[in-house]
Write a protein that holds these residues in place. Structure first.
Motif, PDB file in Angstrom:
ATOM      1  N   LEU A  88       0.828  -1.205   0.000  1.00  0.00           N
ATOM      2  CA  LEU A  88       0.000   0.000   0.000  1.00  0.00           C
ATOM      3  C   LEU A  88       0.864   1.258   0.000  1.00  0.00           C
ATOM      4  CD1 LEU A  88      -2.733   1.407   0.139  1.00  0.00           C
ATOM      5  CD2 LEU A  88      -2.665   1.101   2.628  1.00  0.00           C
ATOM      6  N   GLU A  89       1.918   1.249   0.794  1.00  0.00           N
ATOM      7  CA  GLU A  89       2.843   2.388   0.841  1.00  0.00           C
ATOM      8  C   GLU A  89       3.482   2.634  -0.532  1.00  0.00           C
ATOM      9  OE1 GLU A  89       7.219   3.176   2.789  1.00  0.00           O
ATOM     10  OE2 GLU A  89       5.755   2.089   4.012  1.00  0.00           O
ATOM     11  N   THR A 131       0.946   3.951  -3.088  1.00  0.00           N
ATOM     12  CA  THR A 131       0.657   5.361  -2.825  1.00  0.00           C
ATOM     13  C   THR A 131       1.759   6.247  -3.413  1.00  0.00           C
ATOM     14  OG1 THR A 131      -0.560   4.786  -0.829  1.00  0.00           O
ATOM     15  CG2 THR A 131       0.209   7.051  -0.996  1.00  0.00           C
ATOM     16  N   GLN A 132       3.007   5.819  -3.274  1.00  0.00           N
ATOM     17  CA  GLN A 132       4.125   6.571  -3.844  1.00  0.00           C
ATOM     18  C   GLN A 132       4.060   6.583  -5.365  1.00  0.00           C
ATOM     19  OE1 GLN A 132       7.833   5.062  -2.242  1.00  0.00           O
ATOM     20  NE2 GLN A 132       7.122   5.305  -0.133  1.00  0.00           N
ATOM     21  N   ALA A 157       1.367   6.286  -7.219  1.00  0.00           N
ATOM     22  CA  ALA A 157       0.250   7.150  -7.599  1.00  0.00           C
ATOM     23  C   ALA A 157       0.656   8.622  -7.535  1.00  0.00           C
ATOM     24  CB  ALA A 157      -0.951   6.886  -6.694  1.00  0.00           C
ATOM     25  N   ALA A 158       1.406   8.993  -6.520  1.00  0.00           N
ATOM     26  CA  ALA A 158       1.866  10.385  -6.399  1.00  0.00           C
ATOM     27  C   ALA A 158       2.811  10.743  -7.549  1.00  0.00           C
ATOM     28  CB  ALA A 158       2.553  10.604  -5.049  1.00  0.00           C
TER      29      ALA A 158
END
Length: 64
Positions: A15-16, A19-20, A22-23
Motif C-alpha cells: 500500500l505504501e 501510494t508513492q 500514484a503520487a
C-alpha cells in the motif's frame, strides 16, 4: 511455485509503495494533463513509455 498469502506487513508495504507510485504518476500527468495512460504491462506519459522487459522488470523508453 506455490504462492503464499501476503502478511499484514507485506500488505502495508504494498500500500505504501502503491501510494508513492500514484503520487509520481500525478506529477508526471501534471507535465501534460491527461497524458498518462496505464494498461497491461505498460504506462505511458508525455514522451515516454514504461514497459515490462523480457526478464519481468521494468524499462523506460523515450520519444515513443
Amino acid at each position: 511455485m506455490r504462492q503464499t498469502m501476503p502478511s499484514a506487513d507485506e500488505n502495508a508495504r504494498a500500500l505504501e509503495l502503491a501510494t508513492q507510485v500514484a503520487a509520481l504518476l500525478e506529477q508526471l500527468d501534471a507535465l501534460q494533463p491527461g497524458s498518462v495512460q496505464a494498461g497491461p504491462g505498460r504506462i505511458s506519459g508525455p514522451g515516454l513509455e514504461i514497459r515490462r522487459d523480457l526478464e519481468g522488470g521494468w524499462t523506460v523508453r523515450t520519444d515513443r
